[in-house]
Write a protein that holds these residues in place. Structure first.
Motif, mmCIF file in Angstrom:
data_model
loop_
_atom_site.group_PDB
_atom_site.id
_atom_site.type_symbol
_atom_site.label_atom_id
_atom_site.label_comp_id
_atom_site.label_asym_id
_atom_site.label_seq_id
_atom_site.Cartn_x
_atom_site.Cartn_y
_atom_site.Cartn_z
ATOM 1 N N ILE A 52 -78.391 54.239 85.769
ATOM 2 C CA ILE A 52 -79.481 54.325 85.588
ATOM 3 C C ILE A 52 -79.543 56.155 85.516
ATOM 4 C CG2 ILE A 52 -81.861 55.173 85.946
ATOM 5 C CD1 ILE A 52 -81.751 52.006 86.250
ATOM 6 N N THR A 56 -79.119 58.349 81.498
ATOM 7 C CA THR A 56 -79.978 59.177 81.074
ATOM 8 C C THR A 56 -79.836 60.943 81.224
ATOM 9 O OG1 THR A 56 -81.387 58.172 82.830
ATOM 10 C CG2 THR A 56 -82.020 60.218 82.348
ATOM 11 N N ARG A 137 -84.597 57.992 86.862
ATOM 12 C CA ARG A 137 -84.694 58.773 85.852
ATOM 13 C C ARG A 137 -85.036 60.160 86.097
ATOM 14 N NH1 ARG A 137 -87.103 58.303 81.593
ATOM 15 N NH2 ARG A 137 -85.015 58.423 80.168
ATOM 16 N N HIS A 141 -82.620 63.299 84.901
ATOM 17 C CA HIS A 141 -83.943 64.673 84.283
ATOM 18 C C HIS A 141 -82.828 66.003 84.811
ATOM 19 C CE1 HIS A 141 -85.084 62.133 81.548
ATOM 20 N NE2 HIS A 141 -86.699 61.586 82.110
#
Length: 423
Positions: A52, A56, A137, A141
């Motif tokens: 994940i 991302t 996530r 970022h």
């Protein structure tokens, strides 16, 4: 300009019983001419969390239009591995990222990574972020923001949020989502229109106009608590809220004394002060980056044009001179330019003006652009536009080279506002 076309379908959760889940589609229609080639290795450790996070990071960088992903060959490399950077250079990578994701006994996760300059064979640093299953996530970022800043020299905006209004099945939803459209939540649902959302400088609140009282009324809404209060509900119209850079005031448009004029009001609704005095209609105020002046739209000269006035009032001066219709001024956060909507040959298009040189560049070839909103690093501009009679969002870089298109299949999307940097 190089061009790529790629669709990423992301789940957009609409938290209302009246609407089923919708899909936000992001189409990248243009990328920078000289994209930075970067390889993001698989992170060893907790495999599900690592997928994940790295997914991302890769999606963020590629979506920006400034990076080209190099095939990592399913190679797992942690932040402590001695990396043969010459191999990655030979594969075409200018930069390489390795990392890991570990889980502690209490269930918390830690994402670690290190960034390398493959051309110079040196480390550019790294970081560690403690996260959770719900915030994977967000960790991705933050890693993407770190990489972006180290390789471009400007802050990344992957951790920021956007607000927009979705109209579907007779309802209006004020949505808050990550900058990539995921993680959407509904701040307000109404059967009456919601317009002009504006982020407070600290990102904790939204000001907006709601018609739920059968007239335009300005609210300030706390995103953490969901509580809100009325800032302006005077006789006539109350519209177009815009925050001062220090978050203490809002510039608003009121018609309580006749024509629509610009006023300033404290964030709690007190201390109303009239800013403009004209026989025309003054609207769409926005504070300059330093808070010293207010840009606004006025027809005082006969046609809608952009003007600028001191934050406490005074004589206004005209800013736009090219064309007979220029509206919706949005000063860039870096104070160097303003974005606005101009009418050219019957089409309403996004333009940008360099405030030092007064040079103007039209950035889009659309028919009905509206509501421009700068990213907090001033690099991208989010707008509402119309395709096939349906409202969608688009994003374009301030130099016009990078373009994206965002749509929600369930209805019209309008009134975008890009939030401030993540704090």
């Amino acid at each position: 300009m190089s061009s790529i076309t790629r669709r990423i379908f992301l789940a957009l959760a609409l938290s209302t019983a009246a609407l089923a889940q919708a899909q936000l589609s992001i189409e990248i229609t243009g990328a920078g001419a000289n994209r930075i080639p970067v390889a993001i290795a698989d992170f060893p450790g907790d495999s599900v969390a690592a997928r994940i996070i790295t997914g991302t990071v890769r999606s963020d960088l590629e979506r920006s239009g400034l990076f080209k992903l190099i095939d990592h060959g399913n190679t797992a490399v942690d932040e402590n591995t001695a990396v043969n950077l010459a191999d990655w250079k030979a594969k075409g990578a200018d930069a390489f990222v390795g990392g890991s994701v570990s889980r502690s006994l209490d269930g918390r996760l830690e994402a670690r990574f290190r960034l390398y300059d493959a051309q110079k064979a040196v480390s550019l640093g790294g970081a560690a972020y403690v996260t959770s299953n719900e915030q994977l996530r967000a960790a991705g970022h933050r890693i993407a923001d770190y990489i972006y800043e180290k390789l471009t020299g400007e802050k990344g905006v992957f951790s920021t949020r956007i607000a927009y209004v979705v109209k579907a099945r007779g309802q209006f939803l004020l949505q808050i989502a990550d900058a990539d459209g995921q993680g959407a939540a509904t701040a307000l649902t109404s059967t009456e229109p919601i317009i002009s959302p504006a982020w407070s400088p600290d990102g904790s609140k939204l000001a907006y106009v709601s018609f739920e009282k059968k007239k335009p009324v300005i609210y300030v809404h706390s995103l953490a608590s969901g509580q809100r209060h009325i800032v302006a509900n005077f006789k006539g119209s109350n519209s177009a809220p815009a925050w001062s850079p220090d978050g203490r005031k809002l510039a608003v448009v009121l018609s309580k004394d006749g024509n629509s004029q610009i006023y300033a009001v404290n964030a709690d609704g007190s201390g109303v002060q009239r800013i403009t005095q004209s026989a025309g209609i003054d609207t769409e105020p926005r504070y300059s980056a330093d808070g010293g002046t207010i840009f606004f739209t006025s027809d005082r000269g006969g046609s809608p044009q952009i003007y600028q006035v001191g934050a406490n009032g005074g004589d206004a001066r005209r800013v736009s001179f090219e064309g007979s219709y220029n509206v919706s001024p949005r000063p860039s956060p870096d104070g160097k330019s303003i974005a606005y909507i101009t009418r050219r040959e019957g089409r309403f298009q996004l333009a940008i003006m360099d405030l030092a040189s007064r040079q103007v560049q039209v950035l889009t070839d659309s028919q009905k652009d509206e509501s421009p909103s700068f990213a907090p690093n001033s690099r991208m501009i989010l707008i509402a536009t119309e395709v096939g009679g349906r409202g969608i969002l688009s994003a374009v870089s301030s130099d016009g080279r990078i373009k994206q298109r965002l749509t929600v299949s369930a209805g019209d999307v309008r009134e975008p506002a890009w939030g401030p940097f993540f704090k």
